[in-house]
Enzyme design. Structure first.
Site, PDB file in Angstrom:
ATOM      1  N   HIS A 257      13.137  -1.347   1.654  1.00  0.00           N
ATOM      2  CA  HIS A 257      13.102  -0.754   3.007  1.00  0.00           C
ATOM      3  C   HIS A 257      11.731  -0.923   3.674  1.00  0.00           C
ATOM      4  CE1 HIS A 257      11.670   3.707   2.250  1.00  0.00           C
ATOM      5  NE2 HIS A 257      10.870   2.826   1.694  1.00  0.00           N
ATOM      6  N   ASP A 258      10.746  -1.390   2.897  1.00  0.00           N
ATOM      7  CA  ASP A 258       9.422  -1.678   3.482  1.00  0.00           C
ATOM      8  C   ASP A 258       9.377  -3.056   4.162  1.00  0.00           C
ATOM      9  OD1 ASP A 258       8.508   0.684   2.378  1.00  0.00           O
ATOM     10  OD2 ASP A 258       7.449  -0.252   0.711  1.00  0.00           O
ATOM     11  N   GLU A 286      17.314   3.447  -2.802  1.00  0.00           N
ATOM     12  CA  GLU A 286      17.071   3.314  -1.361  1.00  0.00           C
ATOM     13  C   GLU A 286      17.950   4.290  -0.577  1.00  0.00           C
ATOM     14  OE1 GLU A 286      14.940   1.395   0.245  1.00  0.00           O
ATOM     15  OE2 GLU A 286      14.409  -0.236  -1.103  1.00  0.00           O
ATOM     16  N   GLU A 316      15.624   1.165   7.333  1.00  0.00           N
ATOM     17  CA  GLU A 316      16.683   1.735   6.497  1.00  0.00           C
ATOM     18  C   GLU A 316      17.965   0.990   6.841  1.00  0.00           C
ATOM     19  OE1 GLU A 316      15.663   3.344   4.222  1.00  0.00           O
ATOM     20  OE2 GLU A 316      13.984   4.604   4.821  1.00  0.00           O
TER      21      GLU A 316
HETATM   22  C1  LIG Z   1       6.668   2.625  -0.699  1.00  0.00           C
HETATM   23  S1  LIG Z   1       5.776   2.283  -2.114  1.00  0.00           S
HETATM   24  C2  LIG Z   1       6.941   2.643  -3.395  1.00  0.00           C
HETATM   25  C3  LIG Z   1       6.287   3.016  -4.687  1.00  0.00           C
HETATM   26  C4  LIG Z   1       7.263   3.405  -5.808  1.00  0.00           C
HETATM   27  N1  LIG Z   1       8.279   2.421  -6.035  1.00  0.00           N
HETATM   28  C5  LIG Z   1       7.892   4.736  -5.470  1.00  0.00           C
HETATM   29  O1  LIG Z   1       8.998   4.781  -4.966  1.00  0.00           O
HETATM   30  O2  LIG Z   1       7.229   5.755  -5.710  1.00  0.00           O
HETATM   31  C6  LIG Z   1       5.774   0.517  -2.101  1.00  0.00           C
HETATM   32  C7  LIG Z   1       4.993  -0.095  -3.239  1.00  0.00           C
HETATM   33  O3  LIG Z   1       5.100  -1.521  -3.151  1.00  0.00           O
HETATM   34  C8  LIG Z   1       3.839  -2.068  -3.500  1.00  0.00           C
HETATM   35  N2  LIG Z   1       3.723  -3.420  -2.971  1.00  0.00           N
HETATM   36  C9  LIG Z   1       3.570  -3.806  -1.672  1.00  0.00           C
HETATM   37  N3  LIG Z   1       3.475  -5.141  -1.582  1.00  0.00           N
HETATM   38  C10 LIG Z   1       3.560  -5.624  -2.864  1.00  0.00           C
HETATM   39  C11 LIG Z   1       3.519  -6.931  -3.420  1.00  0.00           C
HETATM   40  N4  LIG Z   1       3.368  -8.007  -2.637  1.00  0.00           N
HETATM   41  N5  LIG Z   1       3.645  -7.055  -4.766  1.00  0.00           N
HETATM   42  C12 LIG Z   1       3.782  -5.968  -5.569  1.00  0.00           C
HETATM   43  N6  LIG Z   1       3.847  -4.697  -5.084  1.00  0.00           N
HETATM   44  C13 LIG Z   1       3.720  -4.521  -3.752  1.00  0.00           C
HETATM   45  C14 LIG Z   1       2.866  -1.084  -2.873  1.00  0.00           C
HETATM   46  O4  LIG Z   1       1.579  -1.230  -3.392  1.00  0.00           O
HETATM   47  C15 LIG Z   1       3.523   0.239  -3.192  1.00  0.00           C
HETATM   48  O5  LIG Z   1       3.107   0.757  -4.422  1.00  0.00           O
HETATM   49  C1  LIG Z   2       4.994   1.948   4.082  1.00  0.00           C
HETATM   50  O1  LIG Z   2       4.985   3.324   4.289  1.00  0.00           O
HETATM   51  C2  LIG Z   2       5.897   4.011   3.560  1.00  0.00           C
HETATM   52  C3  LIG Z   2       6.770   3.353   2.715  1.00  0.00           C
HETATM   53  C4  LIG Z   2       7.710   4.083   2.012  1.00  0.00           C
HETATM   54  O2  LIG Z   2       8.591   3.408   1.236  1.00  0.00           O
HETATM   55  C5  LIG Z   2       7.754   5.466   2.108  1.00  0.00           C
HETATM   56  C6  LIG Z   2       8.756   6.234   1.291  1.00  0.00           C
HETATM   57  C7  LIG Z   2       9.842   6.688   2.139  1.00  0.00           C
HETATM   58  C8  LIG Z   2      10.861   7.427   1.736  1.00  0.00           C
HETATM   59  C9  LIG Z   2      10.959   7.997   0.387  1.00  0.00           C
HETATM   60  C10 LIG Z   2      11.970   7.728   2.691  1.00  0.00           C
HETATM   61  C11 LIG Z   2       6.864   6.130   2.937  1.00  0.00           C
HETATM   62  O3  LIG Z   2       6.909   7.485   3.037  1.00  0.00           O
HETATM   63  C12 LIG Z   2       5.913   5.409   3.668  1.00  0.00           C
HETATM   64  C13 LIG Z   2       4.972   6.158   4.523  1.00  0.00           C
HETATM   65  O4  LIG Z   2       5.403   7.102   5.078  1.00  0.00           O
HETATM   66  C14 LIG Z   2       3.543   5.805   4.645  1.00  0.00           C
HETATM   67  C15 LIG Z   2       2.595   6.775   4.824  1.00  0.00           C
HETATM   68  C16 LIG Z   2       1.154   6.552   5.008  1.00  0.00           C
HETATM   69  C17 LIG Z   2       0.575   5.374   5.421  1.00  0.00           C
HETATM   70  C18 LIG Z   2      -0.800   5.261   5.607  1.00  0.00           C
HETATM   71  C19 LIG Z   2      -1.659   6.326   5.373  1.00  0.00           C
HETATM   72  O5  LIG Z   2      -2.999   6.227   5.544  1.00  0.00           O
HETATM   73  C20 LIG Z   2      -1.104   7.512   4.962  1.00  0.00           C
HETATM   74  C21 LIG Z   2       0.262   7.631   4.817  1.00  0.00           C
END
Ligand SMILES: C[S@@+](CC[C@H](N)C(=O)[O-])C[C@H]1O[C@@H](n2cnc3c(N)ncnc32)[C@H](O)[C@@H]1O
Ligand SMILES: COc1cc(O)c(CC=C(C)C)c(O)c1C(=O)/C=C/c1ccc(O)cc1
Length: 350
Positions: A257-258, A286, A316
């Site tokens: 979803h990112d 997701e 989403e």
């Molecule tokens: C929204 S967070 C989700 C973290 C974890 N899966 C969770 O749900 O708690 C997205 C994660 O993707 C990682 N990420 C972003 N780009 C990436 C890449 N090119 N290769 C590996 N990880 C990456 C970020 O550093 C981050 O930890």
């Molecule tokens: C990329 O930002 C996010 C990615 C995510 O996957 C989530 C998780 C979402 C759900 C579980 C529905 C996130 O919450 C975020 C953010 O909201 C990012 C927050 C953030 C970014 C930069 C900052 O300096 C602080 C917070």
């Protein structure tokens, strides 16, 4: 008739005022956590008088000002987060049921998520929402903060930590349901890698519940640098667009979803290459958007969708949109089950 019109006008205006002031709830929530109010009342063990509460809140001039504290507490009682009851003729403030999640330092505390979402910098992309409607790929996050979210995190260790803590907090809330309600999903798996697994919270829960699975967490170097070491979890650093470690199961929670559709297809194709030639699966955790309804959780899912659009150019998706991505990446089938009020598990097979 005129008075009926007047009533409708007033109701419409009141509705708009409540939207205009929409920011106040999250920012009052943030302040109350910064003032430690939930922890002070929780540690006291029972509801407290305003003067007792004020005496424990540090302020530059000694105790907090009673009138100002009273007005904040009145709003929090109105939000149904705190209770007010009269004991021996004096008002006492206590924690209403949702406020237990505002207490710091326990497994289900939501404080890290609240502090992240209400972070001043994080809120700044919302001021660029209107500029994001063209078809250029620059996100609101880039417009507000000058670089994409992942580069920003790698250059700002404090924000990186706030973000990683928030993700870990969200994951902790979900993991007991994932390990206990999806037992069948982990059967027959000898190795699992959590791609984009952050600081390793999810994979650690899985390793503890299923010690026979060889568990790894894979993420960017700046996330590894912000992570604790868990003896039961192998940590691998790298970029998922270039390489994904081989495993029987690839977990991705809140990853796709990112990203926009074309990037998701690239990631899923890389996952397919990393699975064993005779099977394996990808496990996605997701949101799945349903037909828009008046359901109370619809708002959270739609705001999360905007959040993804603003922060990283992601979205989403509905089940139909997931299905299209899964088949476009060359997978043959999937199944979906609901985990909690917003999250679903999608098992994807080659
Ligand atoms: C929204 S967070 C989700 C973290 C974890 N899966 C969770 O749900 O708690 C997205 C994660 O993707 C990682 N990420 C972003 N780009 C990436 C890449 N090119 N290769 C590996 N990880 C990456 C970020 O550093 C981050 O930890
Ligand atoms: C990329 O930002 C996010 C990615 C995510 O996957 C989530 C998780 C979402 C759900 C579980 C529905 C996130 O919450 C975020 C953010 O909201 C990012 C927050 C953030 C970014 C930069 C900052 O300096 C602080 C917070």
């Amino acid at each position: 008739m005129a008075s009926e019109n007047l009533k409708q006008d007033q109701a419409a205006q009141a509705k708009l005022w409540s939207f205009i002031y929409g920011f106040a709830e999250s920012l009052v929530l943030k302040s109350v956590i910064q003032l430690d109010i939930p922890d002070i009342i929780h540690n006291h063990g029972k509801p407290m008088t305003l003067s007792n509460l004020a005496s424990r809140i540090p302020s530059p001039n000694g105790a907090a000002d009673h009138d100002r504290l009273f007005r904040i507490m009145r709003y929090l009682v109105h939000m149904n987060l705190f209770t007010k009851e009269s004991i021996d003729g004096e008002d006492h403030y206590g924690l209403a049921p949702p406020a237990k999640y505002l207490v710091k330092g326990w497994e289900k505390s939501m404080v890290p998520s609240i502090l992240c979402i209400t972070d001043k910098e994080f809120m700044s992309p919302w001021y660029h929402l209107k500029e994001g409607l063209g078809n250029e790929s620059t996100t609101a996050f880039e417009k507000a903060l000058g670089m994409n979210i992942w580069d920003y995190m790698s250059k700002n260790p404090k924000k990186n930590n706030i973000f990683n803590e928030a993700m870990a907090c969200d994951t902790r809330l979900l993991m007991s349901a994932l390990v206990s309600e999806c037992k069948d999903m982990f059967q027959g798996i000898k190795s699992l890698v959590d791609v984009g697994g952050g600081t390793g919270t999810a994979v650690r829960h899985i390793a503890k519940a299923y010690p026979h699975i060889n568990c790894s967490v894979y993420d960017l170097p700046h996330v590894a640098a912000d992570s604790p070491t868990y003896p039961e979890v192998t940590r691998i650093e790298g970029d998922m667009f270039k390489f994904i470690p081989k495993a029987d199961a690839i977990l991705m929670k809140c990853i796709l979803h990112d990203w926009a559709d074309d990037e998701c297809i690239k990631i899923l194709k890389k996952c397919k290459e990393a699975l064993p030639s005779n099977g394996g699966k990808v496990i996605l955790v997701e949101v799945v958007l349903n037909a828009l309804s008046e359901h109370p959780y619809t708002k959270i899912r739609m705001v999360s969708d905007l959040d993804m659009m603003l922060n990283c150019g992601g979205k989403e998706r509905t089940e139909g949109e997931w299905k299209n991505l899964i088949y476009a990446a060359g997978f043959s089938r999937y199944n979906i089950r609901q985990l909690d009020f917003t999250q679903y598990v999608i098992e994807v097979y080659p």
